[in-house]
Design a protein around this motif. Structure first.
Motif, PDB file in Angstrom:
ATOM      1  N   SER A 159     -14.201  18.126  27.377  1.00  0.00           N
ATOM      2  CA  SER A 159     -14.750  18.295  29.218  1.00  0.00           C
ATOM      3  C   SER A 159     -14.885  16.833  30.087  1.00  0.00           C
ATOM      4  O   SER A 159     -14.792  17.539  30.979  1.00  0.00           O
ATOM      5  CB  SER A 159     -16.260  19.013  28.976  1.00  0.00           C
ATOM      6  OG  SER A 159     -16.833  18.014  28.400  1.00  0.00           O
ATOM      7  N   THR A 160     -14.124  15.861  29.021  1.00  0.00           N
ATOM      8  CA  THR A 160     -14.986  14.504  29.965  1.00  0.00           C
ATOM      9  C   THR A 160     -13.269  14.282  29.120  1.00  0.00           C
ATOM     10  O   THR A 160     -12.738  14.172  28.336  1.00  0.00           O
ATOM     11  CB  THR A 160     -15.883  14.327  30.155  1.00  0.00           C
ATOM     12  OG1 THR A 160     -15.908  12.767  30.710  1.00  0.00           O
ATOM     13  CG2 THR A 160     -16.315  13.810  28.626  1.00  0.00           C
ATOM     14  N   VAL A 161     -13.038  12.357  29.785  1.00  0.00           N
ATOM     15  CA  VAL A 161     -12.327  11.827  28.753  1.00  0.00           C
ATOM     16  C   VAL A 161     -12.863  10.665  27.135  1.00  0.00           C
ATOM     17  O   VAL A 161     -14.722  11.259  27.752  1.00  0.00           O
ATOM     18  CB  VAL A 161     -12.097   9.871  29.933  1.00  0.00           C
ATOM     19  CG1 VAL A 161     -11.543  10.754  31.008  1.00  0.00           C
ATOM     20  CG2 VAL A 161     -13.254   9.786  30.593  1.00  0.00           C
ATOM     21  N   ARG A 162     -12.466  10.741  26.802  1.00  0.00           N
ATOM     22  CA  ARG A 162     -12.846  10.343  24.866  1.00  0.00           C
ATOM     23  C   ARG A 162     -12.741   9.655  24.659  1.00  0.00           C
ATOM     24  O   ARG A 162     -11.401   8.625  25.504  1.00  0.00           O
ATOM     25  CB  ARG A 162     -12.861  11.973  24.538  1.00  0.00           C
ATOM     26  CG  ARG A 162     -13.043  12.946  24.734  1.00  0.00           C
ATOM     27  CD  ARG A 162     -14.969  13.071  24.535  1.00  0.00           C
ATOM     28  NE  ARG A 162     -14.697  12.830  23.739  1.00  0.00           N
ATOM     29  CZ  ARG A 162     -14.709  15.193  22.894  1.00  0.00           C
ATOM     30  NH1 ARG A 162     -14.559  15.888  23.229  1.00  0.00           N
ATOM     31  NH2 ARG A 162     -15.287  14.698  21.608  1.00  0.00           N
ATOM     32  N   ARG A 163     -12.692   8.575  23.677  1.00  0.00           N
ATOM     33  CA  ARG A 163     -12.377   8.096  22.902  1.00  0.00           C
ATOM     34  C   ARG A 163     -12.123   7.512  21.915  1.00  0.00           C
ATOM     35  O   ARG A 163     -12.304   9.293  21.263  1.00  0.00           O
ATOM     36  CB  ARG A 163     -13.325   7.001  22.987  1.00  0.00           C
ATOM     37  CG  ARG A 163     -13.638   5.537  23.905  1.00  0.00           C
ATOM     38  CD  ARG A 163     -14.232   4.243  23.910  1.00  0.00           C
ATOM     39  NE  ARG A 163     -13.321   3.173  23.007  1.00  0.00           N
ATOM     40  CZ  ARG A 163     -13.644   2.061  22.784  1.00  0.00           C
ATOM     41  NH1 ARG A 163     -14.177   1.699  23.841  1.00  0.00           N
ATOM     42  NH2 ARG A 163     -12.518   1.192  21.864  1.00  0.00           N
ATOM     43  N   ALA A 164     -11.208   7.654  20.516  1.00  0.00           N
ATOM     44  CA  ALA A 164     -11.443   7.897  19.562  1.00  0.00           C
ATOM     45  C   ALA A 164     -11.696   6.793  18.291  1.00  0.00           C
ATOM     46  O   ALA A 164     -11.324   5.833  18.134  1.00  0.00           O
ATOM     47  CB  ALA A 164      -9.997   8.247  19.251  1.00  0.00           C
ATOM     48  N   PRO A 165     -13.086   6.947  17.995  1.00  0.00           N
ATOM     49  CA  PRO A 165     -13.361   6.319  17.384  1.00  0.00           C
ATOM     50  C   PRO A 165     -13.740   5.422  15.910  1.00  0.00           C
ATOM     51  O   PRO A 165     -13.509   5.210  15.575  1.00  0.00           O
ATOM     52  CB  PRO A 165     -15.070   6.881  17.654  1.00  0.00           C
ATOM     53  CG  PRO A 165     -15.081   8.118  17.924  1.00  0.00           C
ATOM     54  CD  PRO A 165     -14.104   7.671  18.533  1.00  0.00           C
ATOM     55  N   ALA A 166     -12.930   7.172  15.470  1.00  0.00           N
ATOM     56  CA  ALA A 166     -12.784   7.428  14.641  1.00  0.00           C
ATOM     57  C   ALA A 166     -11.425   6.633  13.502  1.00  0.00           C
ATOM     58  O   ALA A 166     -11.112   6.312  13.054  1.00  0.00           O
ATOM     59  CB  ALA A 166     -12.612   8.683  13.567  1.00  0.00           C
ATOM     60  N   ALA A 167      -9.796   6.615  14.540  1.00  0.00           N
ATOM     61  CA  ALA A 167      -9.136   5.944  14.276  1.00  0.00           C
ATOM     62  C   ALA A 167      -8.905   4.392  14.894  1.00  0.00           C
ATOM     63  O   ALA A 167      -8.340   3.549  14.269  1.00  0.00           O
ATOM     64  CB  ALA A 167      -7.835   6.687  15.435  1.00  0.00           C
ATOM     65  N   GLU A 168     -10.283   4.112  15.841  1.00  0.00           N
ATOM     66  CA  GLU A 168     -10.435   2.742  16.430  1.00  0.00           C
ATOM     67  C   GLU A 168     -11.359   1.980  14.587  1.00  0.00           C
ATOM     68  O   GLU A 168     -10.615   0.820  14.472  1.00  0.00           O
ATOM     69  CB  GLU A 168     -11.427   2.676  17.499  1.00  0.00           C
ATOM     70  CG  GLU A 168     -10.219   2.526  18.543  1.00  0.00           C
ATOM     71  CD  GLU A 168     -11.291   3.189  19.794  1.00  0.00           C
ATOM     72  OE1 GLU A 168     -11.752   3.513  21.084  1.00  0.00           O
ATOM     73  OE2 GLU A 168     -12.799   2.557  19.813  1.00  0.00           O
ATOM     74  N   ALA A 169     -11.913   2.560  14.394  1.00  0.00           N
ATOM     75  CA  ALA A 169     -12.546   1.981  13.076  1.00  0.00           C
ATOM     76  C   ALA A 169     -11.318   1.456  12.588  1.00  0.00           C
ATOM     77  O   ALA A 169     -11.316   0.980  11.388  1.00  0.00           O
ATOM     78  CB  ALA A 169     -13.546   2.608  12.872  1.00  0.00           C
ATOM     79  N   ALA A 170     -10.818   2.812  11.457  1.00  0.00           N
ATOM     80  CA  ALA A 170     -10.313   2.880  11.284  1.00  0.00           C
ATOM     81  C   ALA A 170      -8.152   1.827  10.227  1.00  0.00           C
ATOM     82  O   ALA A 170      -7.450   1.280   9.564  1.00  0.00           O
ATOM     83  CB  ALA A 170      -8.440   4.126  10.386  1.00  0.00           C
ATOM     84  N   VAL A 171      -8.245   1.262  11.946  1.00  0.00           N
ATOM     85  CA  VAL A 171      -7.152   0.391  12.245  1.00  0.00           C
ATOM     86  C   VAL A 171      -7.671  -1.517  12.475  1.00  0.00           C
ATOM     87  O   VAL A 171      -6.635  -2.197  12.148  1.00  0.00           O
ATOM     88  CB  VAL A 171      -6.088   0.214  13.280  1.00  0.00           C
ATOM     89  CG1 VAL A 171      -5.819   1.744  13.072  1.00  0.00           C
ATOM     90  CG2 VAL A 171      -7.192   0.273  14.768  1.00  0.00           C
ATOM     91  N   VAL A 172      -9.130  -1.444  12.685  1.00  0.00           N
ATOM     92  CA  VAL A 172      -9.998  -2.624  13.066  1.00  0.00           C
ATOM     93  C   VAL A 172      -9.666  -3.457  11.906  1.00  0.00           C
ATOM     94  O   VAL A 172     -10.110  -2.808  10.370  1.00  0.00           O
ATOM     95  CB  VAL A 172     -10.617  -2.650  13.240  1.00  0.00           C
ATOM     96  CG1 VAL A 172     -11.311  -3.900  13.753  1.00  0.00           C
ATOM     97  CG2 VAL A 172     -10.715  -1.689  15.047  1.00  0.00           C
ATOM     98  N   GLY A 173      -9.217  -4.971  11.160  1.00  0.00           N
ATOM     99  CA  GLY A 173      -9.440  -5.397  10.518  1.00  0.00           C
ATOM    100  C   GLY A 173      -8.164  -4.982   9.431  1.00  0.00           C
ATOM    101  O   GLY A 173      -7.575  -6.196   8.506  1.00  0.00           O
ATOM    102  N   MET A 174      -7.015  -4.533  10.159  1.00  0.00           N
ATOM    103  CA  MET A 174      -5.763  -3.788   8.411  1.00  0.00           C
ATOM    104  C   MET A 174      -4.935  -4.598   9.161  1.00  0.00           C
ATOM    105  O   MET A 174      -4.387  -5.106  10.595  1.00  0.00           O
ATOM    106  CB  MET A 174      -5.627  -2.577   9.148  1.00  0.00           C
ATOM    107  CG  MET A 174      -6.998  -1.655   8.333  1.00  0.00           C
ATOM    108  SD  MET A 174      -6.801  -1.890   6.765  1.00  0.00           S
ATOM    109  CE  MET A 174      -5.488  -0.982   5.814  1.00  0.00           C
TER     110      MET A 174
END
Length: 299
Positions: free
Chosen positions: A222-237
């Protein structure tokens, strides 16, 4: 159809506009470029007794580098944003997103602030503001305040601004160093609202690990979204160990209100969304690794 009759107001300053909005209350609506509001009025999907035109207020237009941020006035046209060298150097994601905003006629009249305040679920500028952690500046009779993009978008055509507040400017963080940006979306025709899309910003450290990531999604709720699960999975990798398709699937995690309509089912939109994230991720990473730093000129 034509819109119902209304009284037209053109204040000389933003303070006058805010005072008018406060005085007239729910019967009044701010209009800037009018590229979203006017069609809604013409189709009788919306009605207001008063329109307050802020399109000619010079104090709401402009683009300025302010330390580690780029300020863009809410009244700055989308065409200006798309062609500006400061935007291209400091916030490349906005430059990449602009050609997806309708057609050039729309971009010549539409404004950055109007697009963000309209809060369309398929809006490229709202998704960019969300992915980059932008800050909205608003004004009311009570004074000025700031709203983080994460707290700004509340639902379909709905924000957390109070009824008497006006969006005056947006501050975008500048990503320096090894950064890459990409926008991918799928629509039936160029200029149509996207069935699903993704905006990706990624930053790498000297060891090729992901140090920062923002993924904005459009057309998937219903509105724009972020993808927190994907962001958390990639940071530091290490970026070489990440698979774009897996990131795309992770980005669809937690989307519980994906629409089903004539353009496609919720399942179809989710599949398209995952593919758009994967493609945008590849392009963003390629730029971060192989191209000159996006913010080098401003470092």
């Amino acid at each position: 159809m034509k819109p119902a009759s209304f009284d037209y107001h053109r204040p000389d300053t933003i303070d006058d506009a805010v005072a008018l909005l406060s005085e007239l209350g729910d019967d009044a609506k701010i209009i800037a470029g009018g590229q979203s509001l006017v069609p809604m009025l013409a189709m009788r999907l919306a009605y207001f007794d008063h329109l307050i035109d802020i399109s000619r207020l010079g104090e709401l237009r402009g683009i300025e580098r302010r330390g580690h941020e780029l300020w863009i006035g809410a009244g700055t046209t989308e065409a200006t944003v798309g062609a500006d060298d400061q935007v291209r150097q400091a916030v490349p994601l906005l430059t990449r997103a602009t050609p997806f905003v309708g057609h050039f006629q729309i971009r010549n009249r539409g404004t950055l602030g109007g697009s963000i305040a309209h809060a369309d679920a398929a809006g490229e500028y709202p998704a960019a503001a969300l992915a980059l952690d932008a800050v909205m500046e608003v004004l009311s009779p009570r004074g000025r305040r700031e709203i983080a993009a994460a707290d700004f978008f509340a639902g379909l055509w709905e924000t957390t601004m109070e009824p008497d507040e006006v969006l005056t400017g947006v501050r975008f963080p500048v990503w320096n160093g090894r950064s890459g940006f990409s926008v991918r979306e799928f629509a039936r025709r160029h200029g149509d609202f996207a069935i699903a899309g993704a905006l990706v910003a990624v930053q790498l450290d000297d060891a090729d690990r992901v140090s920062r990531c923002g993924i904005g999604l459009l057309g998937l709720g219903s509105t724009v979204r972020r993808a927190p699960a994907a962001e958390a999975a990639v940071v530091g990798m290490p970026v070489g160990e990440l698979v774009a398709e897996e990131i795309g699937r992770a980005a669809m995690t937690g989307l519980d209100d994906v629409p089903t309509d004539l353009q496609g089912s919720a399942s179809y939109r989710t599949q398209v969304g995952a593919t758009m994230v994967a493609r945008a991720w590849r392009e963003g990473v390629h730029e971060a690794i192989d191209e000159a730093p996006a913010g080098a000129a401003n470092a």
